[in-house]
Design a protein around this motif. Structure first.
Motif, PDB file in Angstrom:
ATOM      1  N   ARG A   1     -11.060 -57.588 -19.623  1.00 40.89           N
ATOM      2  CA  ARG A   1     -10.999 -58.606 -18.576  1.00 40.89           C
ATOM      3  C   ARG A   1     -10.159 -59.798 -19.006  1.00 40.89           C
ATOM      4  O   ARG A   1      -9.465 -60.419 -18.194  1.00 40.89           O
ATOM      5  CB  ARG A   1     -12.413 -59.061 -18.206  1.00 40.89           C
ATOM      6  N   GLN A   2     -10.223 -60.152 -20.295  1.00 42.77           N
ATOM      7  CA  GLN A   2      -9.469 -61.304 -20.780  1.00 42.77           C
ATOM      8  C   GLN A   2      -7.966 -61.067 -20.723  1.00 42.77           C
ATOM      9  O   GLN A   2      -7.189 -61.991 -20.490  1.00 42.77           O
ATOM     10  CB  GLN A   2      -9.894 -61.633 -22.217  1.00 42.77           C
ATOM     11  N   ASN A   3      -7.541 -59.825 -20.964  1.00 40.02           N
ATOM     12  CA  ASN A   3      -6.116 -59.523 -20.990  1.00 40.02           C
ATOM     13  C   ASN A   3      -5.865 -58.181 -20.306  1.00 40.02           C
ATOM     14  O   ASN A   3      -5.636 -57.156 -20.962  1.00 40.02           O
ATOM     15  CB  ASN A   3      -5.608 -59.495 -22.429  1.00 40.02           C
ATOM     16  N   PRO A   4      -5.932 -58.158 -18.963  1.00 36.34           N
ATOM     17  CA  PRO A   4      -5.801 -56.884 -18.245  1.00 36.34           C
ATOM     18  C   PRO A   4      -4.431 -56.235 -18.392  1.00 36.34           C
ATOM     19  O   PRO A   4      -4.287 -55.041 -18.130  1.00 36.34           O
ATOM     20  CB  PRO A   4      -6.082 -57.281 -16.790  1.00 36.34           C
ATOM     21  N   GLN A   5      -3.402 -57.004 -18.792  1.00 33.30           N
ATOM     22  CA  GLN A   5      -2.068 -56.434 -18.941  1.00 33.30           C
ATOM     23  C   GLN A   5      -1.919 -55.624 -20.224  1.00 33.30           C
ATOM     24  O   GLN A   5      -0.956 -54.888 -20.403  1.00 33.30           O
ATOM     25  CB  GLN A   5      -0.993 -57.541 -18.938  1.00 33.30           C
ATOM     26  N   GLN A   6      -2.874 -55.768 -21.145  1.00 33.68           N
ATOM     27  CA  GLN A   6      -2.758 -55.100 -22.440  1.00 33.68           C
ATOM     28  C   GLN A   6      -4.037 -54.312 -22.710  1.00 33.68           C
ATOM     29  O   GLN A   6      -5.141 -54.766 -22.390  1.00 33.68           O
ATOM     30  CB  GLN A   6      -2.534 -56.142 -23.549  1.00 33.68           C
ATOM     31  N   ASP A   7      -3.894 -53.137 -23.282  1.00 33.38           N
ATOM     32  CA  ASP A   7      -5.064 -52.322 -23.594  1.00 33.38           C
ATOM     33  C   ASP A   7      -5.973 -53.048 -24.573  1.00 33.38           C
ATOM     34  O   ASP A   7      -5.497 -53.696 -25.519  1.00 33.38           O
ATOM     35  CB  ASP A   7      -4.642 -50.987 -24.210  1.00 33.38           C
ATOM     36  N   ALA A   8      -7.281 -52.929 -24.334  1.00 37.84           N
ATOM     37  CA  ALA A   8      -8.230 -53.428 -25.324  1.00 37.84           C
ATOM     38  C   ALA A   8      -8.126 -52.552 -26.575  1.00 37.84           C
ATOM     39  O   ALA A   8      -7.776 -51.367 -26.488  1.00 37.84           O
ATOM     40  CB  ALA A   8      -9.652 -53.386 -24.769  1.00 37.84           C
ATOM     41  N   PRO A   9      -8.393 -53.094 -27.752  1.00 41.10           N
ATOM     42  CA  PRO A   9      -8.284 -52.294 -28.974  1.00 41.10           C
ATOM     43  C   PRO A   9      -9.359 -51.220 -29.021  1.00 41.10           C
ATOM     44  O   PRO A   9     -10.430 -51.368 -28.418  1.00 41.10           O
ATOM     45  CB  PRO A   9      -8.497 -53.335 -30.082  1.00 41.10           C
ATOM     46  N   ARG A  10      -9.067 -50.138 -29.720  1.00 40.86           N
ATOM     47  CA  ARG A  10     -10.091 -49.120 -29.944  1.00 40.86           C
ATOM     48  C   ARG A  10     -11.110 -49.669 -30.942  1.00 40.86           C
ATOM     49  O   ARG A  10     -10.751 -50.170 -32.003  1.00 40.86           O
ATOM     50  CB  ARG A  10      -9.456 -47.846 -30.489  1.00 40.86           C
ATOM     51  N   VAL A  11     -12.378 -49.574 -30.580  1.00 42.41           N
ATOM     52  CA  VAL A  11     -13.454 -50.072 -31.434  1.00 42.41           C
ATOM     53  C   VAL A  11     -14.246 -48.884 -31.961  1.00 42.41           C
ATOM     54  O   VAL A  11     -14.693 -48.023 -31.192  1.00 42.41           O
ATOM     55  CB  VAL A  11     -14.389 -51.023 -30.655  1.00 42.41           C
ATOM     56  N   CYS A  12     -14.394 -48.815 -33.278  1.00 45.43           N
ATOM     57  CA  CYS A  12     -15.127 -47.726 -33.923  1.00 45.43           C
ATOM     58  C   CYS A  12     -16.537 -48.200 -34.291  1.00 45.43           C
ATOM     59  O   CYS A  12     -16.702 -49.287 -34.847  1.00 45.43           O
ATOM     60  CB  CYS A  12     -14.407 -47.252 -35.175  1.00 45.43           C
ATOM     61  N   VAL A  13     -17.515 -47.382 -33.981  1.00 41.72           N
ATOM     62  CA  VAL A  13     -18.918 -47.692 -34.237  1.00 41.72           C
ATOM     63  C   VAL A  13     -19.483 -46.635 -35.179  1.00 41.72           C
ATOM     64  O   VAL A  13     -19.269 -45.433 -34.982  1.00 41.72           O
ATOM     65  CB  VAL A  13     -19.721 -47.714 -32.924  1.00 41.72           C
ATOM     66  N   ASN A  14     -20.195 -47.074 -36.186  1.00 47.55           N
ATOM     67  CA  ASN A  14     -20.816 -46.151 -37.135  1.00 47.55           C
ATOM     68  C   ASN A  14     -22.082 -45.547 -36.533  1.00 47.55           C
ATOM     69  O   ASN A  14     -22.924 -46.267 -35.994  1.00 47.55           O
ATOM     70  CB  ASN A  14     -21.174 -46.872 -38.437  1.00 47.55           C
ATOM     71  N   LEU A  15     -22.231 -44.230 -36.651  1.00 54.67           N
ATOM     72  CA  LEU A  15     -23.443 -43.547 -36.214  1.00 54.67           C
ATOM     73  C   LEU A  15     -24.280 -43.175 -37.425  1.00 54.67           C
ATOM     74  O   LEU A  15     -23.764 -42.643 -38.411  1.00 54.67           O
ATOM     75  CB  LEU A  15     -23.101 -42.270 -35.449  1.00 54.67           C
ATOM     76  N   SER A  16     -25.574 -43.437 -37.348  1.00 51.08           N
ATOM     77  CA  SER A  16     -26.471 -42.984 -38.403  1.00 51.08           C
ATOM     78  C   SER A  16     -26.699 -41.483 -38.249  1.00 51.08           C
ATOM     79  O   SER A  16     -26.387 -40.881 -37.211  1.00 51.08           O
ATOM     80  CB  SER A  16     -27.814 -43.713 -38.300  1.00 51.08           C
ATOM     81  N   ALA A  17     -27.263 -40.879 -39.290  1.00 51.23           N
ATOM     82  CA  ALA A  17     -27.529 -39.441 -39.239  1.00 51.23           C
ATOM     83  C   ALA A  17     -28.482 -39.110 -38.095  1.00 51.23           C
ATOM     84  O   ALA A  17     -28.306 -38.111 -37.385  1.00 51.23           O
ATOM     85  CB  ALA A  17     -28.101 -38.974 -40.575  1.00 51.23           C
ATOM     86  N   ARG A  18     -29.500 -39.940 -37.871  1.00 50.69           N
ATOM     87  CA  ARG A  18     -30.465 -39.678 -36.801  1.00 50.69           C
ATOM     88  C   ARG A  18     -29.822 -39.822 -35.431  1.00 50.69           C
ATOM     89  O   ARG A  18     -30.109 -39.060 -34.519  1.00 50.69           O
ATOM     90  CB  ARG A  18     -31.659 -40.615 -36.920  1.00 50.69           C
ATOM     91  N   GLN A  19     -28.962 -40.807 -35.271  1.00 49.99           N
ATOM     92  CA  GLN A  19     -28.252 -40.945 -33.996  1.00 49.99           C
ATOM     93  C   GLN A  19     -27.364 -39.738 -33.737  1.00 49.99           C
ATOM     94  O   GLN A  19     -27.337 -39.203 -32.623  1.00 49.99           O
ATOM     95  CB  GLN A  19     -27.374 -42.194 -34.010  1.00 49.99           C
ATOM     96  N   PHE A  20     -26.640 -39.324 -34.761  1.00 53.97           N
ATOM     97  CA  PHE A  20     -25.643 -38.278 -34.586  1.00 53.97           C
ATOM     98  C   PHE A  20     -26.272 -36.937 -34.227  1.00 53.97           C
ATOM     99  O   PHE A  20     -25.750 -36.197 -33.379  1.00 53.97           O
ATOM    100  CB  PHE A  20     -24.813 -38.140 -35.867  1.00 53.97           C
ATOM    101  N   LEU A  21     -27.401 -36.595 -34.841  1.00 52.64           N
ATOM    102  CA  LEU A  21     -27.977 -35.270 -34.674  1.00 52.64           C
ATOM    103  C   LEU A  21     -29.047 -35.199 -33.599  1.00 52.64           C
ATOM    104  O   LEU A  21     -29.621 -34.133 -33.382  1.00 52.64           O
ATOM    105  CB  LEU A  21     -28.543 -34.771 -36.012  1.00 52.64           C
ATOM    106  N   ARG A  22     -29.340 -36.304 -32.925  1.00 50.58           N
ATOM    107  CA  ARG A  22     -30.365 -36.218 -31.889  1.00 50.58           C
ATOM    108  C   ARG A  22     -29.786 -35.534 -30.642  1.00 50.58           C
ATOM    109  O   ARG A  22     -28.591 -35.580 -30.370  1.00 50.58           O
ATOM    110  CB  ARG A  22     -30.892 -37.596 -31.535  1.00 50.58           C
ATOM    111  N   THR A  23     -30.663 -34.899 -29.911  1.00 47.59           N
ATOM    112  CA  THR A  23     -30.252 -34.178 -28.713  1.00 47.59           C
ATOM    113  C   THR A  23     -29.791 -35.153 -27.631  1.00 47.59           C
ATOM    114  O   THR A  23     -30.378 -36.202 -27.437  1.00 47.59           O
ATOM    115  CB  THR A  23     -31.434 -33.347 -28.188  1.00 47.59           C
ATOM    116  N   GLY A  24     -28.726 -34.783 -26.949  1.00 50.50           N
ATOM    117  CA  GLY A  24     -28.277 -35.580 -25.813  1.00 50.50           C
ATOM    118  C   GLY A  24     -27.370 -36.741 -26.150  1.00 50.50           C
ATOM    119  O   GLY A  24     -27.166 -37.617 -25.310  1.00 50.50           O
ATOM    120  N   LEU A  25     -26.786 -36.765 -27.351  1.00 51.99           N
ATOM    121  CA  LEU A  25     -25.943 -37.902 -27.738  1.00 51.99           C
ATOM    122  C   LEU A  25     -24.744 -38.044 -26.801  1.00 51.99           C
ATOM    123  O   LEU A  25     -24.417 -39.147 -26.363  1.00 51.99           O
ATOM    124  CB  LEU A  25     -25.470 -37.735 -29.186  1.00 51.99           C
ATOM    125  N   ALA A  26     -24.078 -36.944 -26.488  1.00 52.22           N
ATOM    126  CA  ALA A  26     -22.889 -37.024 -25.627  1.00 52.22           C
ATOM    127  C   ALA A  26     -23.248 -37.550 -24.239  1.00 52.22           C
ATOM    128  O   ALA A  26     -22.522 -38.368 -23.664  1.00 52.22           O
ATOM    129  CB  ALA A  26     -22.216 -35.660 -25.530  1.00 52.22           C
TER     130      ALA A  26
END
Length: 464
Positions: free
Chosen positions: A275-300
């Motif tokens: 919203r601050q800069n609609p003319q330019q793509d927002a940067p890609r933001v990477c988020v760390n997943l814990s093992a429990r987050q990653f392997l739980r059912t329904g993550l996608a």
């Protein structure tokens, strides 16, 4: 056009004591973060058939998510609590009818979809504990508009919700009759700070914050992404680094709601930058997943719902996971990653070289980024062997057509050597420290998003 029959009066707001009491009952039932259960399928089937609905759902809500226990019609596992129908039921402290989800202010900006099916009509009633606290909801859905239930029909749906309450009472009785063995005595229980109650209070009070560390193209110093890193802004202890509370959050189970908050906040921040800069793509933001987050059912499903609710493009979100999260259950990990990649999300293997380092599996997994662990980067100036290890990882990434990112670059010599070896991207204190979103705003406004030399950034307070 039919309007929502939700009352226009000010919704009920639960205080922290009520919410804590409600969550305590749910945790005692051990019904959260578990797969759907066949015990409730007869009720959802009955509801769907009785009301000639396309789907029926039994769900229970924790701090951040709604857990699906039975879904007649589709195999959805979970969804964010914010802007959910469960949240509406909780706010109204009673039944909710939505004649047209497409025009309702909470849902019109993102269709309520279960896989490929768009739902239009919904009626939901609370599932209560014996003392009246709302633990979940029973909802029927239709793909077409229809008239609201009459009072007698609504009462029938509430009776079905009471059947769920009876199932919960039986569940508690079984637990009391056959209690599980205590793994630890009271004397063995963790006495050090923090306790799980401290983490829960911090989450409820909004004390967690995200800082963002730039990832740059080493050849040009252009910002190509950001890594989101959680901090605890404690009112008395100040800013607490993740290593001081994340291990215990993993141990006590609070890592799931904390991790979900982090994912949601990262998506919200991406949207703010858009919203601050609609003319330019927002940067890609990477988020760390814990093992429990990653392997739980329904993550996608959960991630897809977050993207839709926040209005974030999937290409703007990256997820990072460690080798130790992936390798113990390879087949499950592969399925999860395929589903995430199908959404268009970037996947990074974090801390490569510290775990199993199975090259055959790395070739099979759908990663697009390989991150060299800081322990290797920190030793590349110490001799031939550490240098050769990093060079091998960079070459491996090139062969597999992966982007390689070096973590923990702290000196100009490390930066120079990595650039000469063909390492594409890097991050570290030499480039820029993790910083609040407000400071990242200034960096994103730089021409071409190219960072100046470290000395210049240091003079501006961005690098120590």
């Amino acid at each position: 056009m039919l309007e929502s029959s939700i009352p226009t009066t000010r919704p009920m707001t639960m205080n922290k004591t009520q919410e804590s009491s409600r969550l305590a009952v749910l945790h005692a039932l051990e019904i959260l973060d578990t797969p759907p259960e066949a015990a409730y399928d007869n009720i959802t089937q009955l509801a769907a058939e009785y009301f000639r609905a396309d789907s029926a759902v039994i769900a229970f809500g924790d701090e951040t998510r709604v857990w699906i226990k039975s879904f007649w019609g589709e195999a959805v596992r979970e969804m964010p609590r914010a802007n959910s129908i469960f949240q509406l039921v909780l706010e109204q402290d009673g039944p909710v009818t939505i004649p047209d989800l497409r025009t309702h202010p909470r849902f019109r900006d993102h269709k309520l979809r279960f896989r490929e099916r768009s739902m239009v009509f919904a009626v939901s009633v609370p599932i209560r504990a014996t003392d009246g606290e709302i633990l979940g909801n029973l909802t029927i859905f239709s793909e077409r508009p229809r008239l609201p239930l009459d009072p007698q029909e609504l009462q029938s749906l509430e009776r079905m919700a009471e059947m769920v309450t009876s199932q919960l009472e039986l569940r508690l009785l079984r637990k009391q009759r056959h209690p599980e063995k205590e793994i630890k005595s009271a004397a063995d229980k963790r006495a050090s700070w923090p306790q799980s109650s401290d983490l829960r209070r911090a989450l409820e009070s909004g004390e967690f914050v995200l800082h963002y560390q730039p990832e740059v193209d080493l050849a040009t110093r252009r910002i190509v992404g950001l890594e989101a890193l959680i901090r605890w802004n404690h009112p008395e202890r100040g800013l607490i680094p993740p290593m001081d509370f994340i291990p215990f959050a993993e141990e006590c189970g609070m890592i799931l709601p904390i991790g979900d908050w982090g994912l949601s906040e990262a998506c919200r921040q991406i949207r703010r930058w858009m919203r601050q800069n609609p003319q330019q793509d927002a940067p890609r933001v990477c988020v760390n997943l814990s093992a429990r987050q990653f392997l739980r059912t329904g993550l996608a499903d959960h991630v897809e719902a977050l993207l839709m609710q926040s209005g974030t493009q999937s290409r703007q979100l990256g997820l990072e996971m460690t080798e130790s999260s992936v390798m113990p259950n390879v087949h499950t990990a592969m399925e999860v990653m395929i589903n995430l990649r199908a959404l268009g999300i970037s996947l990074s293997m974090d801390d490569f070289g510290t775990g199993y380092s199975s090259l055959s599996y790395l070739h099979s997994f759908p990663f697009d980024v390989l991150k060299i662990d800081r322990s290797f980067v920190g030793r590349i100036t110490d001799g031939a062997q550490p240098l050769q290890i990093v060079r091998t990882i960079i070459e491996l990434a090139r062969i597999l057509n992966l982007t390689v990112v070096a973590e923990g670059i702290e000196t100009v010599e490390q930066y120079r050597m990595l650039t000469q070896m063909g390492c594409q991207c890097g991050q570290g204190f030499y480039i820029a420290r993790p910083m609040p979103a407000e400071q990242i705003d200034s960096l994103l406004r730089l021409p071409g998003r190219v960072l100046p030399d470290p000395d210049v950034l240091a003079a501006q307070g961005f690098v120590a």
